[in-house]
Scaffold this motif. Structure first.
Motif, PDB file in Angstrom:
ATOM      1  N   TRP A  47       0.827  -1.198   0.000  1.00 17.56           N
ATOM      2  CA  TRP A  47       0.000   0.000   0.000  1.00 17.56           C
ATOM      3  C   TRP A  47       0.865   1.254   0.000  1.00 17.56           C
ATOM      4  N   THR A  48       0.418   2.253  -0.695  1.00 14.99           N
ATOM      5  CA  THR A  48       0.996   3.593  -0.593  1.00 14.99           C
ATOM      6  C   THR A  48      -0.009   4.447   0.158  1.00 14.99           C
ATOM      7  N   GLY A  49       0.404   4.969   1.311  1.00 17.01           N
ATOM      8  CA  GLY A  49      -0.499   5.796   2.098  1.00 17.01           C
ATOM      9  C   GLY A  49      -0.121   5.792   3.557  1.00 17.01           C
ATOM     10  N   ASN A  75      -0.014   4.626   7.099  1.00 22.40           N
ATOM     11  CA  ASN A  75      -0.219   3.274   7.629  1.00 22.40           C
ATOM     12  C   ASN A  75      -1.264   3.215   8.738  1.00 22.40           C
ATOM     13  N   ASP A 128       3.823   1.951   2.946  1.00 22.89           N
ATOM     14  CA  ASP A 128       4.773   3.053   3.007  1.00 22.89           C
ATOM     15  C   ASP A 128       4.132   4.314   2.433  1.00 22.89           C
ATOM     16  N   LEU A 129       4.538   5.445   2.961  1.00 20.42           N
ATOM     17  CA  LEU A 129       4.012   6.713   2.462  1.00 20.42           C
ATOM     18  C   LEU A 129       4.462   6.999   1.043  1.00 20.42           C
ATOM     19  N   SER A 130       5.656   6.530   0.703  1.00 17.11           N
ATOM     20  CA  SER A 130       6.216   6.837  -0.609  1.00 17.11           C
ATOM     21  C   SER A 130       5.819   5.795  -1.640  1.00 17.11           C
ATOM     22  N   PRO A 131       5.357   6.218  -2.822  1.00 20.90           N
ATOM     23  CA  PRO A 131       5.062   5.253  -3.899  1.00 20.90           C
ATOM     24  C   PRO A 131       6.314   4.552  -4.401  1.00 20.90           C
ATOM     25  N   ALA A 160       8.201   2.725  -2.750  1.00 19.20           N
ATOM     26  CA  ALA A 160       8.287   1.392  -2.144  1.00 19.20           C
ATOM     27  C   ALA A 160       7.772   0.324  -3.099  1.00 19.20           C
ATOM     28  N   VAL A 161       6.699   0.623  -3.830  1.00 18.39           N
ATOM     29  CA  VAL A 161       6.145  -0.335  -4.781  1.00 18.39           C
ATOM     30  C   VAL A 161       7.161  -0.637  -5.878  1.00 18.39           C
ATOM     31  N   ALA A 182      -0.201  -3.433  -6.060  1.00 22.06           N
ATOM     32  CA  ALA A 182      -0.006  -2.063  -5.585  1.00 22.06           C
ATOM     33  C   ALA A 182      -1.362  -1.425  -5.311  1.00 22.06           C
ATOM     34  N   THR A 237      -3.645   1.851  -3.288  1.00 15.40           N
ATOM     35  CA  THR A 237      -3.694   3.156  -2.626  1.00 15.40           C
ATOM     36  C   THR A 237      -4.999   3.316  -1.844  1.00 15.40           C
TER      37      THR A 237
END
Length: 459
Positions: free
Chosen positions: A14-16, A18, A342-345, A347-348, A367, A369
């Motif tokens: 996930w991006t966002g 946590n 993770d907050l950062s995309p 990471a994907v 992936a 969001t």
């Protein structure tokens, strides 16, 4: 669907935020959590230009704001001990530490909820906040669930003026219950130890000689006092006669020049030692094959050791601060299911690249969001049917401005919005007046409380 089934697919990133995503994950569906959060180091981190992780950056500096105070109020309602720990840290260390611990506390409460009764959690940190973080974990998981404070030597040398060189990180190891998963993991012997201890060798391999007679410090045991091949030790034997005879017959008994017997202990029967809470044999992530340039990257070997010790094949491993995805790659290597946040995309991208490099996997990372929707609460009635229950529970007061209203003037609101993974369960519902409901909108409750404090509506 079983109670402990996750509501997400294997290999999900996930991006966002946590916190939002953790709130949307089913309870008791994760077997192992490893987290390497910010350390409250008061530093800015950025990956070097040209590295795989170029663009990854974060600011590890914390200042207290109204949202933190609103979260603190939520913690006070859920866990008075946790509230006291944070308040004390604020007095002892300042508002920055208080803000950092509030951020960690609300997330640790959710991690405790999603962890199975047989699950474990490892929190990676340094000496900046380790003592406060241990108190948070004692409050959330219970002091009895503390297992280890593991020391990892992350570098061999460092010159810190006016103090001892800071060369280690800490990993706080807790379990959800006393019935937790634990596997015996062995470390290889140090080559120098092998050279000194296993000095002898025959056709079966290297071996050392082990004492099989008792000494005075062991105490006398008359039932093990007997003569064997003319030798009768003063303090008796450490083994019954039948075992000594079997060892002798198998060729494992060696007689010294003085006529004293010893038993052979072969290296192949003792290939290593159980893992210990001081780790000095795993260096930092290095080399082109592993190093991504991510500012706080940890070595694969460290994560593989943790996952091997505290999970089984097909168990679910979660890393809520997954960064450059080391935990996820290690979990894949060891045959575990996994998810990361993770907050950062970036990471994907990193996990996809690293899984491709290490395992030849292409296009197998999900992936996301969005916020997962819990499906472990069973079929729930329409949330509006709880209005009377909530009105009695709140004694007719709006949970925002705290003003008393007639029943018809209060509306049912989701504390954690549905768009953020909030459920229709009674525990996630409250009554707000029209003005507060309109002001809150699609935001979490802590945002509304912070705004009401700022406007002087709520004291």
């Amino acid at each position: 669907m079983s109670k402990d089934a996750p509501n997400f697919a294997n290999r999900t990133v996930w991006t966002g935020d946590n916190l939002d995503i953790l709130r949307g994950i089913n309870s008791e569906c994760v077997d192992l959590i490893y987290l390497d959060p910010p350390f409250n180091s008061n530093q800015d981190y950025a990956a070097p230009i040209g590295s795989k992780a170029a663009g990854a950056a974060f600011k590890d500096t914390w200042t207290l704001d109204d949202v933190d105070e609103a979260w603190h109020g939520e913690i006070a309602e859920r866990d008075s001990g946790l509230y006291s720990v944070i308040a004390g840290a604020g007095l002892a260390h300042g508002s920055g530490m208080k803000s950092y611990l509030i951020m960690m506390a609300v997330r640790l409460l959710e991690m405790h909820r999603v962890l199975k009764p047989t699950g474990s959690i490892y929190l990676h940190c340094d000496d900046t906040a380790v003592h406060y973080l241990k108190m948070l974990l004692d409050s959330v998981f219970g002091a009895r669930r503390y297992r280890n404070d593991i020391v990892w030597q992350r570098t061999s040398s460092r010159n810190d003026a006016g103090r001892w060189g800071r060369v280690h990180d800490a990993l706080l190891f807790y379990t959800r219950s006393d019935a937790f998963t634990w596997n015996r993991v062995m470390q290889e012997h140090d080559p120098e130890y092998i050279r000194k201890a296993y000095r002898y060798e025959d056709e079966e391999g290297r071996y050392r000689l082990h004492e099989i007679i008792r000494t005075a410090s062991m105490g006398e045991r008359p039932n093990l006092t007997y003569e064997y091949k003319g030798y009768r030790p003063r303090w008796g034997w450490r083994k019954i006669r039948e075992k000594v005879e079997a060892l002798d017959e198998a060729g494992y008994l060696v007689w010294s020049d003085s006529g004293r017997p010893y038993v052979k202990r072969y290296l192949h029967d003792h290939p290593g030692v159980p893992i210990r809470d001081v780790i000095t044999d795993i260096p930092p992530a290095t080399g082109k094959t592993e190093r991504t340039g991510y500012p706080t990257q940890k070595p694969l070997a460290l994560l593989e050791r943790i996952i091997a010790a505290s999970s089984k094949p097909d168990d679910v491993v979660l890393d809520p601060f997954c960064g450059c995805a080391t935990t996820l790659v290690a979990a894949e290597t060891l045959g575990r299911k996994w998810a990361g946040i993770d907050l950062s995309p970036l990471a994907v991208k990193l996990v996809a690249e690293r899984l491709s490099d290490h395992h030849g996997m292409f296009g197998q990372v999900a992936a996301r969001t969005d916020i997962p929707r819990r499906n472990d609460l069973g079929k729930l009635p329409n949330y509006r049917t709880y209005r009377h229950t909530l009105y009695g529970r709140q004694e007719g007061n709006c949970m925002g401005c705290r003003i008393h209203f007639p029943f018809r003037n209060l509306t049912v609101d989701h504390i954690v919005p549905q768009s953020k993974g909030g459920s229709d369960h009674l525990d996630n519902l409250q009554l707000l007046c029209g003005a507060c409901n309109s002001k809150k909108g699609n935001r979490p409750m802590e945002a509304l409380i912070a705004e009401l404090f700022m406007e002087g509506i709520r004291q």
